[in-house]
Design an enzyme around this catalytic site. Structure first.
Site, PDB file in Angstrom:
ATOM      1  N   GLY A  11       0.845  -1.203   0.000  1.00  0.00           N
ATOM      2  CA  GLY A  11       0.000   0.000   0.000  1.00  0.00           C
ATOM      3  C   GLY A  11       0.876   1.247   0.000  1.00  0.00           C
ATOM      4  NE  ARG A  72      -1.058  -4.710  -0.136  1.00  0.00           N
ATOM      5  CZ  ARG A  72      -1.928  -3.720   0.069  1.00  0.00           C
ATOM      6  NH1 ARG A  72      -2.983  -3.618  -0.696  1.00  0.00           N
ATOM      7  NH2 ARG A  72      -1.746  -2.880   1.047  1.00  0.00           N
ATOM      8  CG  ASP A 103       4.219  -6.698   7.524  1.00  0.00           C
ATOM      9  OD1 ASP A 103       3.661  -6.294   6.491  1.00  0.00           O
ATOM     10  OD2 ASP A 103       3.599  -7.221   8.471  1.00  0.00           O
ATOM     11  CB  THR A 125       2.907   0.979   6.084  1.00  0.00           C
ATOM     12  OG1 THR A 125       1.560   0.745   6.542  1.00  0.00           O
ATOM     13  CG2 THR A 125       3.839   0.671   7.244  1.00  0.00           C
ATOM     14  CG  ASP A 127      -1.396  -0.061   8.145  1.00  0.00           C
ATOM     15  OD1 ASP A 127      -2.264   0.802   7.934  1.00  0.00           O
ATOM     16  OD2 ASP A 127      -1.291  -1.105   7.459  1.00  0.00           O
ATOM     17  CG  ASP A 129       1.809  -2.477  10.285  1.00  0.00           C
ATOM     18  OD1 ASP A 129       2.685  -1.819   9.667  1.00  0.00           O
ATOM     19  OD2 ASP A 129       1.043  -3.260   9.714  1.00  0.00           O
ATOM     20  NE  ARG A 162     -27.861  12.771  13.360  1.00  0.00           N
ATOM     21  CZ  ARG A 162     -28.094  13.203  12.128  1.00  0.00           C
ATOM     22  NH1 ARG A 162     -27.114  13.727  11.420  1.00  0.00           N
ATOM     23  NH2 ARG A 162     -29.288  13.083  11.601  1.00  0.00           N
ATOM     24  CG  MET A 169      -7.673   2.335   6.164  1.00  0.00           C
ATOM     25  SD  MET A 169      -6.702   2.644   4.664  1.00  0.00           S
ATOM     26  CE  MET A 169      -7.871   2.106   3.423  1.00  0.00           C
ATOM     27  NE  ARG A 171      -2.253  -4.618   5.960  1.00  0.00           N
ATOM     28  CZ  ARG A 171      -2.741  -4.914   4.770  1.00  0.00           C
ATOM     29  NH1 ARG A 171      -3.489  -5.971   4.601  1.00  0.00           N
ATOM     30  NH2 ARG A 171      -2.459  -4.192   3.714  1.00  0.00           N
ATOM     31  CD  GLU A 187     -16.924  12.140  23.527  1.00  0.00           C
ATOM     32  OE1 GLU A 187     -16.771  11.896  22.314  1.00  0.00           O
ATOM     33  OE2 GLU A 187     -16.794  13.278  24.031  1.00  0.00           O
TER      34      GLU A 187
HETATM   35  O1  F6P Z   1      -1.481  -1.214   4.823  1.00  0.00           O
HETATM   36  C1  F6P Z   1      -2.069  -0.030   4.425  1.00  0.00           C
HETATM   37  C2  F6P Z   1      -3.566  -0.188   4.293  1.00  0.00           C
HETATM   38  O2  F6P Z   1      -4.095   1.056   3.887  1.00  0.00           O
HETATM   39  C3  F6P Z   1      -4.279  -0.714   5.532  1.00  0.00           C
HETATM   40  O3  F6P Z   1      -4.492   0.284   6.502  1.00  0.00           O
HETATM   41  C4  F6P Z   1      -5.541  -1.245   4.934  1.00  0.00           C
HETATM   42  O4  F6P Z   1      -6.077  -2.298   5.728  1.00  0.00           O
HETATM   43  C5  F6P Z   1      -5.084  -1.798   3.599  1.00  0.00           C
HETATM   44  O5  F6P Z   1      -3.860  -1.149   3.288  1.00  0.00           O
HETATM   45  C6  F6P Z   1      -6.047  -1.576   2.467  1.00  0.00           C
HETATM   46  O6  F6P Z   1      -5.523  -2.199   1.349  1.00  0.00           O
HETATM   47  P1  F6P Z   1      -6.081  -1.999  -0.126  1.00  0.00           P
HETATM   48  O7  F6P Z   1      -5.628  -0.662  -0.602  1.00  0.00           O
HETATM   49  O8  F6P Z   1      -5.500  -3.111  -0.897  1.00  0.00           O
HETATM   50  O9  F6P Z   1      -7.576  -2.025  -0.034  1.00  0.00           O
END
Ligand code: F6P
Length: 319
Positions: A11, A72, A103, A125, A127, A129, A162, A169, A171, A187
């Site tokens: 990504g 990918r 990763d 990334t 994420d 992560d 509301r 996002m 992952r 909250e």
């Molecule tokens: O790893 C980056 C990310 O944006 C994640 O946060 C998300 O789960 C995933 O890629 C979405 O992937 P795609 O663009 O293939 O839908």
């Protein structure tokens, strides 16, 4: 080393362009040629490669996405795919490779290093992560995008009194949700790394209403499951009418923040230094504000952890 290659994989994330620029300029500074490999490992296997010059990476430091394109690739996970990639690299005289990605992309870099091509991973990334780095390139920009969106949602949430659920996002990692929730005074924050129950969440909402709160913001990480289903469950259990916003891919785009540009510049340049020092199969990262290189195998054997002290802080501040 006379020639290196650079690719982006997985990504995309804001700041990848700044990292590509840093790799190219740092290498050229040391009189090393650079080849741009387009569309990640897919392009590497299929020879989608062009030389990059000083000018090729001009005017990109502030742009989101990746000028090299990304993909990918399932084929590259196979032995045959990796051997095909090695053939391409050899035929282009590329002796070292910088892989900017997450990763999965690092696993590929490790395989290439095992097969004789020195490869270094740069963490890109949204994420956040990846172990062995305090931050990944793109996380800060995505965080700011989320915050801007939540601030806007807050305006309408207040006006209509509301409850809003906002899915972000990440992952399997809760970093983006946690930092956004803390920065936005949500909250409730729900992340995969911390247990939660809908009953507990309802109690928090009720406590807020009793002390006169007119609206509620619940930030949830995609890793805990569907925000829409959570909304349905809240509605069924309490009758509270909530609106759900799934932010989606808007979080991956946009001009990188200053933080991401600086991080990308430092790590991209450091990756080239590592190659010049004869290192391979390593990932670069920032630890305590210093660039460090860690063997990819060591990094990927560790589980990424979220800073739970921030989670506790967010809870205490949102009483
Ligand atoms: O790893 C980056 C990310 O944006 C994640 O946060 C998300 O789960 C995933 O890629 C979405 O992937 P795609 O663009 O293939 O839908």
């Amino acid at each position: 080393m006379k020639k290196i290659g650079v690719l982006t994989s997985g990504g995309d994330s804001p700041g990848m362009n700044a990292a590509i620029r840093a790799v190219v300029r740092k290498a050229l500074f040391h009189d090393i040629e650079v080849s741009g490999i387009y569309h990640g490992y897919h392009g590497l296997m299929n020879g989608s490669i062009k030389p990059l010059t000083i000018g090729s990476v001009g005017d990109i430091i502030h742009r989101g996405g990746t000028m090299l394109g990304t993909a990918r690739s399932e084929e590259f996970k196979t032995e045959a795919g990796q051997l095909k990639a090695i053939e391409t690299l050899k035929s282009h005289g590329i002796e070292g490779l910088v892989v900017i990605g997450g990763d999965g992309s690092f696993r590929g870099a490790e395989k290439l290093s095992e097969k004789g091509i020195a490869a270094i991973g740069v963490p890109g990334t949204i994420d956040n992560d990846i172990p062995c780095t305090d931050f990944t390139i793109g996380f800060d920009t995505a965080l700011n995008t989320v915050i801007e969106a939540v601030d806007k949602i807050r305006d309408t949430a207040t006006s209509h009194e509301r409850t809003f659920i906002i899915e972000v996002m990440g992952r399997d990692a809760g970093d983006l949700a946690l930092w956004a929730g803390l920065a936005d005074g949500a909250e409730t924050i729900l992340i995969p790394e911390a247990d939660y129950s809908v009953d507990e969440l309802l109690k928090t909402l009720k406590r807020g209403q009793e002390r006169g709160k007119k609206h509620s913001i619940i930030v949830v990480a995609e890793g805990i499951g569907s925000a829409v289903e959570l909304g349905n469950s809240i509605r069924e259990k309490s009758g509270v009418e909530c609106r759900v916003t799934v932010l989606g891919h808007i979080q991956r785009g946009g001009s990188p923040t200053a933080f991401d540009r600086v991080l990308a510049s430092r790590l991209g340049a450091y990756a080239v230094e590592c190659l010049l020092n004869g290192e391979k199969g390593k990932m670069v990262g920032l630890q305590n504000n210093q660039p460090v290189a860690t063997p990819i195998s060591e990094a990927l054997n560790q589980k990424h952890t979220v800073d739970l002290s921030l989670y506790q802080l967010a809870k205490e501040l949102s009483i």
